[in-house]
Design a protein around this motif. Sequence first.
Motif, PDB file in Angstrom:
ATOM      1  N   GLN A   1       4.861  -8.210   6.552  1.00  0.00           N
ATOM      2  CA  GLN A   1       4.538  -6.962   6.105  1.00  0.00           C
ATOM      3  C   GLN A   1       4.876  -5.783   7.269  1.00  0.00           C
ATOM      4  O   GLN A   1       4.442  -6.261   8.331  1.00  0.00           O
ATOM      5  CB  GLN A   1       3.033  -6.945   5.526  1.00  0.00           C
ATOM      6  CG  GLN A   1       2.770  -7.605   4.266  1.00  0.00           C
ATOM      7  CD  GLN A   1       1.528  -7.544   3.977  1.00  0.00           C
ATOM      8  OE1 GLN A   1       0.560  -6.799   4.558  1.00  0.00           O
ATOM      9  NE2 GLN A   1       1.318  -8.381   2.813  1.00  0.00           N
ATOM     10  N   ILE A   2       5.150  -4.753   6.775  1.00  0.00           N
ATOM     11  CA  ILE A   2       5.548  -3.546   7.790  1.00  0.00           C
ATOM     12  C   ILE A   2       4.769  -2.569   7.508  1.00  0.00           C
ATOM     13  O   ILE A   2       4.713  -2.118   6.173  1.00  0.00           O
ATOM     14  CB  ILE A   2       7.202  -3.253   7.800  1.00  0.00           C
ATOM     15  CG1 ILE A   2       8.064  -4.351   8.408  1.00  0.00           C
ATOM     16  CG2 ILE A   2       7.124  -1.982   8.729  1.00  0.00           C
ATOM     17  CD1 ILE A   2       9.255  -3.992   8.418  1.00  0.00           C
ATOM     18  N   LYS A   3       3.989  -1.898   8.464  1.00  0.00           N
ATOM     19  CA  LYS A   3       3.208  -0.803   8.024  1.00  0.00           C
ATOM     20  C   LYS A   3       3.571   0.567   8.959  1.00  0.00           C
ATOM     21  O   LYS A   3       3.944   0.039  10.019  1.00  0.00           O
ATOM     22  CB  LYS A   3       1.643  -0.955   8.607  1.00  0.00           C
ATOM     23  CG  LYS A   3       0.639  -0.076   8.406  1.00  0.00           C
ATOM     24  CD  LYS A   3      -0.769  -0.120   8.594  1.00  0.00           C
ATOM     25  CE  LYS A   3      -1.685   0.950   8.180  1.00  0.00           C
ATOM     26  NZ  LYS A   3      -1.295   2.311   8.703  1.00  0.00           N
TER      27      LYS A   3
ATOM     28  N   SER B   1       3.211  -1.401  12.915  1.00  0.00           N
ATOM     29  CA  SER B   1       2.711  -2.808  13.046  1.00  0.00           C
ATOM     30  C   SER B   1       3.907  -3.840  12.328  1.00  0.00           C
ATOM     31  O   SER B   1       4.412  -3.202  11.099  1.00  0.00           O
ATOM     32  CB  SER B   1       1.355  -3.187  12.806  1.00  0.00           C
ATOM     33  OG  SER B   1       1.143  -2.904  11.604  1.00  0.00           O
TER      34      SER B   1
ATOM     35  N   THR C   1       2.481   0.335   3.448  1.00  0.00           N
ATOM     36  CA  THR C   1       2.732  -0.975   3.864  1.00  0.00           C
ATOM     37  C   THR C   1       3.826  -1.461   2.787  1.00  0.00           C
ATOM     38  O   THR C   1       3.613  -1.286   1.603  1.00  0.00           O
ATOM     39  CB  THR C   1       1.634  -1.798   4.247  1.00  0.00           C
ATOM     40  OG1 THR C   1       0.737  -1.046   4.790  1.00  0.00           O
ATOM     41  CG2 THR C   1       1.747  -3.016   4.544  1.00  0.00           C
TER      42      THR C   1
ATOM     43  N   GLN D   1       6.192  -5.136   1.924  1.00  0.00           N
ATOM     44  CA  GLN D   1       6.619  -6.887   2.190  1.00  0.00           C
ATOM     45  C   GLN D   1       8.104  -6.760   2.319  1.00  0.00           C
ATOM     46  O   GLN D   1       8.881  -6.320   1.452  1.00  0.00           O
ATOM     47  CB  GLN D   1       5.888  -7.557   1.304  1.00  0.00           C
ATOM     48  CG  GLN D   1       6.461  -8.792   1.571  1.00  0.00           C
ATOM     49  CD  GLN D   1       5.600  -9.851   0.603  1.00  0.00           C
ATOM     50  OE1 GLN D   1       4.571  -9.638   0.078  1.00  0.00           O
ATOM     51  NE2 GLN D   1       6.079 -11.183   0.262  1.00  0.00           N
TER      52      GLN D   1
ATOM     53  N   VAL E   1       7.407   2.529  12.786  1.00  0.00           N
ATOM     54  CA  VAL E   1       6.629   1.296  12.370  1.00  0.00           C
ATOM     55  C   VAL E   1       5.260   1.353  13.341  1.00  0.00           C
ATOM     56  O   VAL E   1       5.561   1.532  14.563  1.00  0.00           O
ATOM     57  CB  VAL E   1       7.589   0.194  12.550  1.00  0.00           C
ATOM     58  CG1 VAL E   1       6.651  -1.080  12.400  1.00  0.00           C
ATOM     59  CG2 VAL E   1       8.624  -0.005  11.624  1.00  0.00           C
TER      60      VAL E   1
ATOM     61  N   ASP F   1       3.850  -7.576  10.625  1.00  0.00           N
ATOM     62  CA  ASP F   1       3.043  -8.646  10.701  1.00  0.00           C
ATOM     63  C   ASP F   1       3.967  -9.902  10.187  1.00  0.00           C
ATOM     64  O   ASP F   1       4.359  -9.981   9.143  1.00  0.00           O
ATOM     65  CB  ASP F   1       1.859  -8.688   9.477  1.00  0.00           C
ATOM     66  CG  ASP F   1       0.739  -9.762   9.264  1.00  0.00           C
ATOM     67  OD1 ASP F   1       1.491 -11.075   9.555  1.00  0.00           O
ATOM     68  OD2 ASP F   1      -0.496  -9.778   9.003  1.00  0.00           O
TER      69      ASP F   1
ATOM     70  N   ASN G   1       0.714  -1.251   0.265  1.00  0.00           N
ATOM     71  CA  ASN G   1       0.061   0.249   0.145  1.00  0.00           C
ATOM     72  C   ASN G   1       0.871   1.368   0.127  1.00  0.00           C
ATOM     73  O   ASN G   1       1.772   1.373   0.844  1.00  0.00           O
ATOM     74  CB  ASN G   1      -0.999   0.029   1.111  1.00  0.00           C
ATOM     75  CG  ASN G   1      -1.932   1.138   1.249  1.00  0.00           C
ATOM     76  OD1 ASN G   1      -1.676   2.225   0.827  1.00  0.00           O
ATOM     77  ND2 ASN G   1      -3.098   0.794   1.575  1.00  0.00           N
TER      78      ASN G   1
END
Length: 690
Positions: A260-262, A253, A217, A219, A251, A255, A189
């Motif tokens: 994945q980093i948001k 979050s 976001t 990967q 950051v 996952d 994203n």
Amino acid sequence: MMKKLYAASMGMLVVGMLFAEERSVNVRAELRNCDRVFYVSAEPRQRAEGSREYPFATLDAARDAVRAARKDAPALRYGICVLKGRYALQQSFELNHADNGTVQTPLMVVAEPGSILCGSIAVPGAVLTSMPGGVYRFNYASLTGRKLSKPGANFRMPFHVPELFCKGERLHLAQWPNEGWATIEAIINQGTMLNDGSVSDSSDPNKKRPTERIGGTFQYSGDVPSRWDVKKGVWLHGYWCFDWFDDVGRVESIDVVKKQIKFERPHQYGLRQGNPSPRRWRAINVKEELDQPGEYYVDAEAGDIYLILPPGATPHDVRVSVGENSLIQLQQVQHVQIKGFILEENNVDALTIRDSSFVTIENCTIRNIRKIGIYLQGGEKNRLVGCDVHDTGTGGITLMGGDRKTLTPGGHVVENCHIWRFASHQLTYANGLMIGGVGNIARHNFLHDAPHQAVGVSGNDHLFEYNIVSNVLTAADDAGALYKGRDPSCRGNMIRYNYWTHIGSPRGHGNAAIYFDDGDGGDFVIGNIFFQCGEPGKGSFATVFSHGGHGNVVQNNIFVGCKRALGSAPWSDKRWKDFILAPLWQERLLKAVDITKPPYTTHYPELVGFMDPQPDAPRDNHSSGNLFFRCGELKSGRWTIDQSDFVTNEDPGFRDLEAKDFRLKKQSVVFLYNPDFQQIPVEKIGLQRK
């Protein structure tokens, strides 16, 4: 060792070159004309009266003594002598109009060799707690009485925490990877752009719809991020869209299943593939990555700092930066000379000069500064001479002066300065030298070793001459070693008799030694030597590159081994018209200054009619009298090539091609082809001995 290696690599261009160890001040000679001198010492004495035997303990006391003495004897020439030692300043040493000298009696502030003004304090061994794995810890508030502020969600480097130093070397925040960068596997994203609050519509990526500002976001690959504690704070530093802009995001979050980093907030240009090369990133100030000697981690919430000592260091060698003001500040002062200081280990700039005139800063060393080495703005005819500026975080020297509305020159000079590793924190647009305003001069300087550009130019009628620029743009793209652009009212600048070598690296988009960007024009590139400079990339980039602009003159230069010498990406009639009508150029060309009236129309006649661009106008840049030797390609885009330009793959008669001595022999074929070619004054290029 590094400087001597550079000297060897420069061939004939190191004639007369100075090295830092030779820069010193003869204190007795500098002060011999003073009628009265006040002394300062870092060592406590029985009493403080300003004599050499009983010196003052601070520079402020010496300054105040000069002010008091002037009331009774204003015509005398006063000096301040700072004796060898380390002075940890709790506040700036400030001079203002009360400290003015005159042409005949300037105030002299002179330091003995080894006099250090610093913004750091020692970390006593008693406050350092030894922990397993060779880690030490101390509490910043207990040491300084100040709390740490938590870094924000999006910012440009430097990281907003104190810096640590050990034996004069900067320690580094714990990061992953320890060397180089990780790369994004996929952008999930894009998020919004920080500056416009819009995001791609999921049904049509080419459309934008307004939305709340959201972080992107992406990967990642591997499993390393799974060990990071997001609740404690994880920040990622990277080139998130373009290879000419880096920033930091916190950051929100991770996952670990989807890898994945948001981000918590948007980046300046969103999370996008703006340039061809992979998007690079790294984690910074992460406790779990404190794993190498010379690293440290700051827990801003708890106020604790953890570190691993470098090899051979002891806890007694550690210093922490605490200074939040420039070490020296000059404000509205005239006729002051400051010589021989070492300024180091400060959280902001080292030395600032504002609205001051006839100031000389000479033979000073500025190092390990978190932001800019020297910032000079306003006033007239100030001189920065013979200074070494290195290992600064966001730039080396900024030189701004003159009145752009009236085209009155500032007359500031930066001369014979050695400036290197000036982008230790902010990796883009941290210039070794930034010149702005009108009529300022940079000559005989040596700038090298930076990931992005070395020189930024804005304004009018500046002179950049006899400088060496080397080994820059090592990690950037779509950039120039010297960059100027986006305001066609800024023109008349002369770039002459400089040596440019090893500029740029292959990354995809392209980069240049000299980059005139976004409609820039009316400047002159005369008598330079370009050796292996620039990367054409996938577009029209070249050693000297013009994006959209016209009227730049390139004359009597030597291009050696450049993949493409001249480049241009011309604009269409529509794009010119759009830029003319856009608010940005309306503001810059008609309000900040007015290019439709004198002095602009008289000083730059080519500006007459500029605001009314005609269809099918030539809009060319001009080349004449240049030597192009073993260049892969002569030009792209719109350049007029003159019959006096000489292109060859055979040695045209250099004095010593193997030794990179590009001076021409008297019998060179270049003079037969172009009798008007002028020898480039190589002996004057670079640092000079007095």
